[in-house]
Design an enzyme around this catalytic site. Structure first.
Site, PDB file in Angstrom:
ATOM      1  N   SER A  34      -4.822   3.694   9.558  1.00  0.00           N
ATOM      2  CA  SER A  34      -4.281   2.424   9.055  1.00  0.00           C
ATOM      3  C   SER A  34      -3.823   1.532  10.200  1.00  0.00           C
ATOM      4  CB  SER A  34      -3.114   2.684   8.096  1.00  0.00           C
ATOM      5  OG  SER A  34      -3.538   3.398   6.965  1.00  0.00           O
ATOM      6  N   LEU A  82      -4.962   2.561  25.623  1.00  0.00           N
ATOM      7  CA  LEU A  82      -6.413   2.689  25.638  1.00  0.00           C
ATOM      8  C   LEU A  82      -7.010   1.960  24.450  1.00  0.00           C
ATOM      9  CD1 LEU A  82      -6.880   6.488  26.496  1.00  0.00           C
ATOM     10  CD2 LEU A  82      -7.336   4.558  28.011  1.00  0.00           C
ATOM     11  N   LYS A 109      -8.278  14.343  23.902  1.00  0.00           N
ATOM     12  CA  LYS A 109      -7.117  13.466  23.718  1.00  0.00           C
ATOM     13  C   LYS A 109      -5.992  14.269  23.062  1.00  0.00           C
ATOM     14  CE  LYS A 109      -5.857   8.882  22.009  1.00  0.00           C
ATOM     15  NZ  LYS A 109      -4.665   9.283  21.235  1.00  0.00           N
ATOM     16  N   CYS A 419       6.333  -5.306 -14.096  1.00  0.00           N
ATOM     17  CA  CYS A 419       7.419  -5.340 -15.064  1.00  0.00           C
ATOM     18  C   CYS A 419       8.050  -6.730 -15.000  1.00  0.00           C
ATOM     19  CB  CYS A 419       8.449  -4.266 -14.737  1.00  0.00           C
ATOM     20  SG  CYS A 419       9.965  -4.410 -15.715  1.00  0.00           S
TER      21      CYS A 419
END
Length: 691
Positions: A34, A82, A109, A419
């Protein structure tokens, strides 16, 4: 269509907050996938609208802010980040831009905590975290307890050596640590990366010593040693001086071999002595590295290939729904707890009823759960081959689970149900109270979930308008805010209750933009709020604005404009404003004069595009930008033919040279105040160039 500037502001705010949570609090709020997607979208926006690429953009910065827990340390050479690749095509594109390259260095990594070690006279002088890339936290005392890191180097090592590497906790040590924490009744760490970071930030080095941390080097910063020709030779030198190097590094002649390394390591990603989330490819030749150079945040000669998010299967026990701050009702899955990407997951959002139907997930299904090493999981879909016969489809509730009000679509065809009981729905009230207490809004430190629940359950507040009227006698009526004094046997306020009252008094004097965020007007978050607050510098100015006036503001679209007008059209919304005002809250940028008008900054920079580079006396980078905007100017991040003036301080760099080449006026940073006062007259005619 979303205005690119508004979207850029929203993304930048979300990314900066995620970085703070990840790097400083060790409490990640976004998955790697994300976060990377947000960064990719932000980069694309800046490619499409170059003036959005300002020095304070997350794309131009490295890492997170420095925590206040330890002393600040400046790195001898900045620690860069990076750039990422997510596909073979991304790697191929990166490689095609390198030109002639003799070899690539491939490294696993490590998913740990970046660390900077400085040896002076071959003795460890200071160890610091990455921080924001220029300044980190001094963790020397704790690093001295890590057996992998030598405290002294041999006589043939350089007098000055700055080493970069990664601290990590092996999976077996992580599992043992969490077991001991559970046995002691303490909270577990979410994953090995968090455990390493938390262990390194212990105030007592003895605790760090007990955590079995490891360390591998992956680079050199400053050094007085003899130069070497390649990165791999530098690693060999480090190993010869007693510093640990990953055994998984490999030098390959070109792209095909590098791609084979990526595939091979993915197949063994859980067989290593540490967690890993990808592979780093580097140009091995150091002279070629220097030729390729770097951007403001990352070297062009290296790239991090990120593996796809991991997937596991688990049982979906039920689908529940939650009502949020704006009334949106969101379904989420409750699952049999399962370990994925190093942490245990038991819940995952399903976004809305349309998403549940699209994925066709049903309680009782075995579902595929995907997670990218962080704490926000995603249900990918069901394993249909394992679905029990006759399993019924899930149906979205028709009534709010919190207050029982029938749910509605805000607009016909809207995927979200809401709502409509915005005034008294307990869930919405609690969420709004929690939101207005956030750092982006009024920063009321002790008003958390439990405190908000207690205020509502005890009837001390009926909506957020009552908040500033609370006094000691009110809080004494709620058990949550009181304790029995052992001496007097009387009920007295807790320390947090007293602190809440102090926080509330301080919050009355927050800037107008903070109150704007606190109002919970739909579509106004901390990203767009400064734009709206500058255009309408008081609550009265905003309340009087029409849709047309709002929509004329750059960065404010018709949807947001309509949302503001609709909010102020509601009587109890206006009542909240009046309650806050009556309690002494200042809902304007400047004190009103006798006629109620708000004094605005003189628009001396209207029509001017100003670029600031280097340091400006008396201003932070953000402060200088805000001053330009407040005086009606446009604050750009790069010099172009459209730039009106460059304000140049120390360390001006390439922007100064570009301004000279384009004939853009250059004003010394010491005369920035003149620019704000006089506008273009400050640099007109024969204004001197910056030294």
């Amino acid at each position: 269509m979303t205005d690119p500037r508004s979207r850029h502001a929203e993304l930048a705010a979300q990314i900066n907050d995620a970085r703070f949570q990840y790097y400083v609090l060790d409490n990640p709020t976004l998955t790697d996938a994300s976060f990377d997607a947000m960064m990719a979208e932000l980069t694309a926006l800046e490619e499409a609208v170059p003036e959005l690429r300002t020095p304070d953009s997350p794309t131009q910065q490295v890492g997170g802010a420095v925590s206040a827990t330890f002393a600040e340390v400046e790195h001898l050479v900045p620690m860069m980040s990076l750039d990422n690749a997510f596909s073979t095509a991304d790697v191929e594109h990166w490689y095609s831009r390198l030109g002639s390259v003799s070899a690539l260095l491939c490294e696993v990594k490590i998913d740990g905590l970046a660390l900077d070690l400085v040896y002076r006279d071959r003795r460890l002088a200071v160890a610091a975290t990455r921080g924001d890339g220029r300044f980190g936290e001094d963790v020397t005392a704790n690093v001295l307890t890590i057996a992998d890191i030598p405290q002294t180097l041999p006589a043939h090592a350089p007098d000055l050596l700055e080493v970069r590497g990664e601290v990590f906790m092996p999976p077996a040590a992580f599992a043992a640590l969490n077991e001991s924490l559970i046995a002691a009744g303490k909270a577990q760490f979410a994953n090995p990366r968090n455990s390493a970071a938390g262990s390194l930030r212990q105030k007592d080095p003895r605790v760090t010593a007990s955590r079995r941390l490891r360390f591998y080097c992956h680079g050199i910063g400053a050094t007085s040693g003899e130069p070497v020709a390649t990165q791999s030779q530098a690693y060999a030198a480090l190993s010869g001086w007693g510093l640990p190097i990953s055994p998984h590094n490999e030098v390959v002649p070109g792209l095909p071999e590098a791609l084979a390394y990526i595939a091979r390591q993915e197949a063994h990603r859980h067989d290593l002595e540490h967690e890993m989330d990808g592979v780093v490819l580097k140009v091995d030749d150091l002279a070629r590295q220097a030729d390729l150079g770097s951007t403001s945040r990352a070297p062009r000669w290296a790239i991090a290939f990120k593996y796809p998010p991991e997937e596991v299967n688990t049982k979906l026990l039920s689908i529940e729904v939650n009502t949020g701050r704006t009334g949106r009702v969101t379904p989420f899955g409750v699952m049999e707890p399962v370990v994925v990407a190093g942490s245990t997951v038991a819940m995952a959002t399903l976004h809305n009823a349309h998403e549940v139907a699209r994925k066709d997930v049903r309680p009782g299904d075995t579902v595929v759960l995907r997670k990218a090493g962080d704490v926000i999981p995603e249900i990918v879909g069901p394993v249909l081959a394992l679905r029990p016969a006759g399993l019924p489809a899930w149906a979205m509730p028709t009534h709010c689970p919190s207050c029982g009000t029938p749910l509605v679509e805000v607009r016909e065809g809207d995927k979200d149900l809401r709502c409509p009981n915005t005034r008294t729905c307990p869930s919405q009230l609690r969420e709004r109270l929690f939101h207005l207490a956030s750092r982006a809004a009024l920063d009321i430190e002790v008003l958390g979930w439990q405190a908000a629940d207690a205020l509502l359950a005890s009837g001390l507040v009926t909506d957020e308008g009552d908040l500033f009227d609370l006094g000691p006698e009110d809080l004494l009526r709620a058990d949550f805010f009181t304790r029995i004094d052992p001496k007097s046997k009387q009920r007295v306020l807790t320390a947090n209750a007293t602190k809440l009252l102090v926080n509330l008094e301080a919050a009355k004097h927050r800037p107008w933009v903070k109150f704007l965020v606190a109002l919970s007007i739909r579509h106004i978050g901390k990203g767009v709020a400064p734009i709206v607050a500058r255009a309408f510098p008081s609550v009265d100015a905003l309340a009087a604005a029409t849709v047309e006036e709002l929509a004329q503001v750059e960065g404010v679209g018709p949807t947001l404009a309509a949302s503001v007008v609709e909010w102020f059209a509601v009587d109890w919304h206006r009542a909240i404003v009046e309650k806050w005002r009556a309690a002494g809250a200042i809902l304007a940028d400047e004190p009103a004069d006798a006629e109620g008008a708000v004094e605005a900054m003189p628009a001396t920079l209207t029509g001017l595009t100003v670029v600031v580079t280097g340091s400006v006396p008396g201003y932070t980078r953000d402060g200088a930008k805000e001053a330009i905007l407040a005086h009606g100017g446009k604050a750009a991040g790069s010099v172009s033919s459209k730039t009106s003036v460059l304000v140049a301080g120390e360390s001006s760099g390439s922007k100064y040279a570009k301004a000279e080449a384009l004939g853009v006026p250059i004003l010394p940073a010491e005369r920035f105040a003149d620019l704000l006062t006089s506008g273009a007259a400050a640099y007109a005619g024969d204004a001197p160039a910056a030294e």
